[in-house]
Design a protein around this motif. Structure first.
Motif, short mmCIF file in Angstrom:
data_model
loop_
_atom_site.label_atom_id
_atom_site.label_comp_id
_atom_site.label_asym_id
_atom_site.label_seq_id
_atom_site.Cartn_x
_atom_site.Cartn_y
_atom_site.Cartn_z
N PHE A 1 11.57 -3.85 -8.69
CA PHE A 1 12.14 -3.63 -7.37
C PHE A 1 11.09 -3.99 -6.33
O PHE A 1 9.89 -3.78 -6.55
N PRO A 2 11.52 -4.54 -5.20
CA PRO A 2 10.55 -4.85 -4.15
C PRO A 2 9.74 -3.62 -3.76
O PRO A 2 10.27 -2.51 -3.72
N ALA A 3 8.46 -3.82 -3.54
CA ALA A 3 7.51 -2.79 -3.11
C ALA A 3 7.08 -1.86 -4.24
O ALA A 3 6.31 -0.93 -4.02
N TYR B 1 1.99 5.32 2.57
CA TYR B 1 2.33 4.01 2.04
C TYR B 1 2.35 2.92 3.11
O TYR B 1 2.18 1.75 2.80
N ASP B 2 2.62 3.28 4.34
CA ASP B 2 2.50 2.34 5.45
C ASP B 2 2.37 3.18 6.72
O ASP B 2 2.19 4.40 6.64
N ASP B 3 2.46 2.54 7.86
CA ASP B 3 2.21 3.25 9.11
C ASP B 3 3.16 4.42 9.33
O ASP B 3 2.81 5.40 9.99
N ALA B 4 4.36 4.33 8.73
CA ALA B 4 5.36 5.34 9.03
C ALA B 4 5.78 6.19 7.84
O ALA B 4 6.51 7.17 8.01
N LEU B 5 5.34 5.84 6.64
CA LEU B 5 5.88 6.51 5.45
C LEU B 5 4.81 7.30 4.71
O LEU B 5 3.82 6.74 4.23
N VAL B 6 5.05 8.61 4.59
CA VAL B 6 4.24 9.50 3.76
C VAL B 6 5.16 10.09 2.71
O VAL B 6 6.28 10.51 3.02
N PRO C 1 11.42 1.54 0.41
CA PRO C 1 12.65 1.99 1.09
C PRO C 1 12.40 3.26 1.88
O PRO C 1 11.59 4.11 1.49
N ARG C 2 13.08 3.39 2.99
CA ARG C 2 12.96 4.59 3.82
C ARG C 2 13.85 5.71 3.25
O ARG C 2 14.97 5.45 2.79
#
Length: 304
Positions: free
Chosen positions: A245-247, A290-295, A176-177
């Motif tokens: 939970f997803p992810a 965790y992905d291209d946009a999330l730290v 989640p963002r």
């Protein structure tokens, strides 16, 4: 034995043979019925009944099981028969467990000073049932609770020992963002730069976290930031097992981390087995992509 659980008649007959055998024998309550436990229970439940206070107080009937619980010391009164039954189910592939329900019957009120004894019996083992969690067997135990040798109530407790159902694989989902707004945008800008920023009131120098639009101490709206050193300790924690939970891949440890600067932050404790996380454990800040946009800031556990 592992793999496909046994379901044939001979196996179920072996399970049924445990019905009527003791699950716990000659158990003794760790404490007599007492006013402090009654008070704590009523405060936790929000129960303000006058029946539970004063010189003629009784214990709330729903506390019946509380007087038989062993705490963290284990159950010395548990019988070999009950352990054998659980082992038989484990070895047949029904190695997951979930508590499903309990039933209580109250025969007389319990009062402060009552000495509690109890015995438990394996009352029933069901046939094989299919549930959403998986196929397995319901095991019901009945505990007879006595006060001064007189039967005060019964407590039936039911668990499901099951083989977890295989679930179809799902595509990997993104975490989640975080919710970014005008009050915390500076914090997330710092995280993107691999900095953990703490707000500091410029009027009274009080540090605060999470970020707020004003100071809780003096009310000033003016602030700047200091960068956390990254050192801290686990102030409290929980290990998440269920629900999934997803992810997120359970089990994992979520900690309330007290930073060296004195403020606290909630984040994952990583780098050590979840079962080794303890209150007071030293941790060090690290940032994970965790992905291209999330730290996200997480905390590496430091074992002695």
């Amino acid at each position: 034995m592992s793999g496909e659980p046994e379901v044939h008649e001979e196996f179920e007959a072996r399970l049924k043979a445990y019905e009527g055998r003791p699950a716990a024998a000659t158990g003794v309550g760790r404490d007599p019925v007492n006013e402090p436990m009654i008070r704590h229970w009523c405060e936790a439940m929000g129960d303000t009944s006058p029946a539970y206070k004063g010189p003629d107080a009784i214990a709330p009937p729903t506390m019946l099981q509380a007087w038989t619980m062993a705490g963290l010391t284990g159950r010395p009164e548990r019988t070999a028969a009950y352990d054998e039954l659980l082992t038989l189910l484990d070895e047949s592939g029904h190695d997951a467990v979930v508590a499903t329900d309990c039933e209580q019957e109250y025969l007389r009120p319990l009062r402060p000073g009552d000495e509690i004894t109890f015995d438990s019996v394996i009352e029933s083992v069901s046939g094989r049932k299919t549930t959403k969690l998986g196929a397995g067997y319901f095991v019901t135990t009945r505990t007879d609770v006595r006060a001064g040798g007189e039967l005060a109530g019964t407590h039936r407790f039911r668990i499901l020992k099951y083989a977890p159902a295989r679930r179809p694989s799902r595509p990997v989902e993104r975490r989640p963002r975080p919710v970014v707004n005008r009050d915390n945008a500076g914090f997330w800008e710092g995280v993107a730069r691999r900095e953990l920023l703490i707000q500091r009131c410029t009027a009274c120098a009080t540090l605060r976290f999470p970020w707020l639009p004003g100071c809780n101490t003096c009310g000033s709206p003016d602030w700047d930031t200091v960068e956390a050193s990254g050192e801290g300790t686990v102030y409290s924690y929980v290990v998440m097992h269920h629900p999934p939970f997803p992810a997120f891949e359970p089990p994992y440890a979520v900690g309330l981390i007290e930073l060296a600067e004195g403020v606290r932050i909630v984040s994952n404790v990583v780098g050590v087995p979840h079962g080794t996380v303890r209150i007071g454990m030293p941790v060090r800040l690290e940032f994970r992509q965790y992905d291209d946009a999330l730290v996200l800031p997480v905390f590496q556990g430091v074992r002695p």
